[in-house]
Design a protein around this motif. Sequence first.
Motif, PDB file in Angstrom:
ATOM      1  N   LEU A  16       2.588  12.701 -13.804  1.00 64.24           N
ATOM      2  CA  LEU A  16       3.577  13.651 -14.311  1.00 64.24           C
ATOM      3  C   LEU A  16       3.110  14.340 -15.591  1.00 64.24           C
ATOM      4  O   LEU A  16       3.359  15.526 -15.782  1.00 64.24           O
ATOM      5  CB  LEU A  16       4.911  12.943 -14.545  1.00 64.24           C
ATOM      6  CG  LEU A  16       5.648  12.520 -13.274  1.00 64.24           C
ATOM      7  CD1 LEU A  16       6.757  11.534 -13.606  1.00 64.24           C
ATOM      8  CD2 LEU A  16       6.180  13.718 -12.526  1.00 64.24           C
ATOM      9  N   SER A  21       5.225  20.938 -15.579  1.00 61.60           N
ATOM     10  CA  SER A  21       6.598  20.529 -15.283  1.00 61.60           C
ATOM     11  C   SER A  21       7.208  21.355 -14.144  1.00 61.60           C
ATOM     12  O   SER A  21       8.219  20.969 -13.572  1.00 61.60           O
ATOM     13  CB  SER A  21       7.472  20.636 -16.526  1.00 61.60           C
ATOM     14  OG  SER A  21       7.507  21.977 -16.979  1.00 61.60           O
ATOM     15  N   SER A  22       6.566  22.471 -13.797  1.00 63.97           N
ATOM     16  CA  SER A  22       7.071  23.281 -12.683  1.00 63.97           C
ATOM     17  C   SER A  22       6.563  22.766 -11.331  1.00 63.97           C
ATOM     18  O   SER A  22       6.966  23.270 -10.295  1.00 63.97           O
ATOM     19  CB  SER A  22       6.659  24.743 -12.873  1.00 63.97           C
ATOM     20  OG  SER A  22       5.256  24.856 -12.814  1.00 63.97           O
ATOM     21  N   PRO A  24       6.732  20.009  -8.634  1.00 63.62           N
ATOM     22  CA  PRO A  24       7.517  18.835  -8.251  1.00 63.62           C
ATOM     23  C   PRO A  24       6.594  17.717  -7.747  1.00 63.62           C
ATOM     24  O   PRO A  24       5.652  17.972  -7.006  1.00 63.62           O
ATOM     25  CB  PRO A  24       8.427  19.350  -7.132  1.00 63.62           C
ATOM     26  CG  PRO A  24       7.724  20.540  -6.592  1.00 63.62           C
ATOM     27  CD  PRO A  24       6.913  21.122  -7.717  1.00 63.62           C
ATOM     28  N   VAL A  25       6.847  16.505  -8.156  1.00 60.18           N
ATOM     29  CA  VAL A  25       6.049  15.355  -7.728  1.00 60.18           C
ATOM     30  C   VAL A  25       6.912  14.492  -6.814  1.00 60.18           C
ATOM     31  O   VAL A  25       8.026  14.114  -7.173  1.00 60.18           O
ATOM     32  CB  VAL A  25       5.550  14.545  -8.946  1.00 60.18           C
ATOM     33  CG1 VAL A  25       4.840  13.274  -8.496  1.00 60.18           C
ATOM     34  CG2 VAL A  25       4.631  15.399  -9.807  1.00 60.18           C
ATOM     35  N   PHE A  26       6.386  14.202  -5.645  1.00 59.51           N
ATOM     36  CA  PHE A  26       7.068  13.370  -4.653  1.00 59.51           C
ATOM     37  C   PHE A  26       6.277  12.078  -4.475  1.00 59.51           C
ATOM     38  O   PHE A  26       5.057  12.118  -4.400  1.00 59.51           O
ATOM     39  CB  PHE A  26       7.162  14.093  -3.305  1.00 59.51           C
ATOM     40  CG  PHE A  26       7.887  15.401  -3.384  1.00 59.51           C
ATOM     41  CD1 PHE A  26       9.267  15.433  -3.279  1.00 59.51           C
ATOM     42  CD2 PHE A  26       7.205  16.585  -3.566  1.00 59.51           C
ATOM     43  CE1 PHE A  26       9.949  16.646  -3.367  1.00 59.51           C
ATOM     44  CE2 PHE A  26       7.861  17.795  -3.652  1.00 59.51           C
ATOM     45  CZ  PHE A  26       9.247  17.824  -3.554  1.00 59.51           C
ATOM     46  N   CYS A  40      11.125   5.412  -9.765  1.00 59.42           N
ATOM     47  CA  CYS A  40      10.338   6.646  -9.598  1.00 59.42           C
ATOM     48  C   CYS A  40      11.148   7.865 -10.011  1.00 59.42           C
ATOM     49  O   CYS A  40      10.655   8.751 -10.709  1.00 59.42           O
ATOM     50  CB  CYS A  40       9.858   6.788  -8.160  1.00 59.42           C
ATOM     51  SG  CYS A  40       8.559   5.645  -7.687  1.00 59.42           S
ATOM     52  N   LEU A  41      12.393   7.911  -9.573  1.00 57.88           N
ATOM     53  CA  LEU A  41      13.256   9.033  -9.929  1.00 57.88           C
ATOM     54  C   LEU A  41      13.528   9.056 -11.432  1.00 57.88           C
ATOM     55  O   LEU A  41      13.508  10.119 -12.053  1.00 57.88           O
ATOM     56  CB  LEU A  41      14.559   8.967  -9.138  1.00 57.88           C
ATOM     57  CG  LEU A  41      14.410   9.151  -7.620  1.00 57.88           C
ATOM     58  CD1 LEU A  41      15.728   8.840  -6.913  1.00 57.88           C
ATOM     59  CD2 LEU A  41      13.919  10.548  -7.283  1.00 57.88           C
ATOM     60  N   GLY A  44      10.740  10.558 -13.344  1.00 56.26           N
ATOM     61  CA  GLY A  44      10.570  11.996 -13.235  1.00 56.26           C
ATOM     62  C   GLY A  44      10.160  12.521 -11.879  1.00 56.26           C
ATOM     63  O   GLY A  44       9.994  13.728 -11.705  1.00 56.26           O
ATOM     64  N   ALA A  45       9.984  11.647 -10.891  1.00 57.22           N
ATOM     65  CA  ALA A  45       9.671  12.128  -9.536  1.00 57.22           C
ATOM     66  C   ALA A  45      10.873  12.923  -9.017  1.00 57.22           C
ATOM     67  O   ALA A  45      12.021  12.598  -9.312  1.00 57.22           O
ATOM     68  CB  ALA A  45       9.371  10.963  -8.607  1.00 57.22           C
ATOM     69  N   LYS A  46      10.614  13.980  -8.269  1.00 59.18           N
ATOM     70  CA  LYS A  46      11.700  14.798  -7.715  1.00 59.18           C
ATOM     71  C   LYS A  46      12.290  14.187  -6.456  1.00 59.18           C
ATOM     72  O   LYS A  46      13.445  14.422  -6.117  1.00 59.18           O
ATOM     73  CB  LYS A  46      11.204  16.215  -7.409  1.00 59.18           C
ATOM     74  CG  LYS A  46      10.780  16.976  -8.647  1.00 59.18           C
ATOM     75  CD  LYS A  46      11.940  17.168  -9.587  1.00 59.18           C
ATOM     76  CE  LYS A  46      11.497  17.915 -10.819  1.00 59.18           C
ATOM     77  NZ  LYS A  46      12.386  17.735 -11.942  1.00 59.18           N
ATOM     78  N   ALA A  47      11.484  13.409  -5.724  1.00 63.97           N
ATOM     79  CA  ALA A  47      11.960  12.780  -4.491  1.00 63.97           C
ATOM     80  C   ALA A  47      11.100  11.561  -4.191  1.00 63.97           C
ATOM     81  O   ALA A  47       9.964  11.459  -4.647  1.00 63.97           O
ATOM     82  CB  ALA A  47      11.907  13.762  -3.329  1.00 63.97           C
TER      83      ALA A  47
END
Length: 120
Positions: A16, A21-22, A24-26, A40-41, A44-47
């Motif tokens: 991350l 920051s734009s 998205p990390v899954f 994980c969420l 900062g993970a998006k999904a």
Amino acid sequence: MIQYAVPPLMVLPDILSAVSSSVPVFVDCGIESGMDAYKCLALGAKAVSVSCHLKDILLKPEYTFQLQECACGEGTLDINLYAQLATAEDPCMPMIIEHLTTDEAYVVSVQYVKDRLSNQ
């Protein structure tokens, strides 16, 4: 999961901080519990993907133990039993077919699994 691989939770902060920051990390592997997904969420993970990976294998006789992923139905695993056990654990368990080399292999695998599961 690869034995001795670094767990995603340990490297997620570094990933991350390395990406914009734009972006998205899954997280798609290494999740062993709901708490792992929440962590994980929170980091900062998006999904987070929580699923049952549906794949078949061939054992390669020239090695002591090596798996070769192949299209569903071309290997030695009992896909019907695997799906039955997975759905007994969680009737809404997503199943993913992955790591195949051609679109045709995916089409064949999906049809093979649909044919087997429609007979249950």
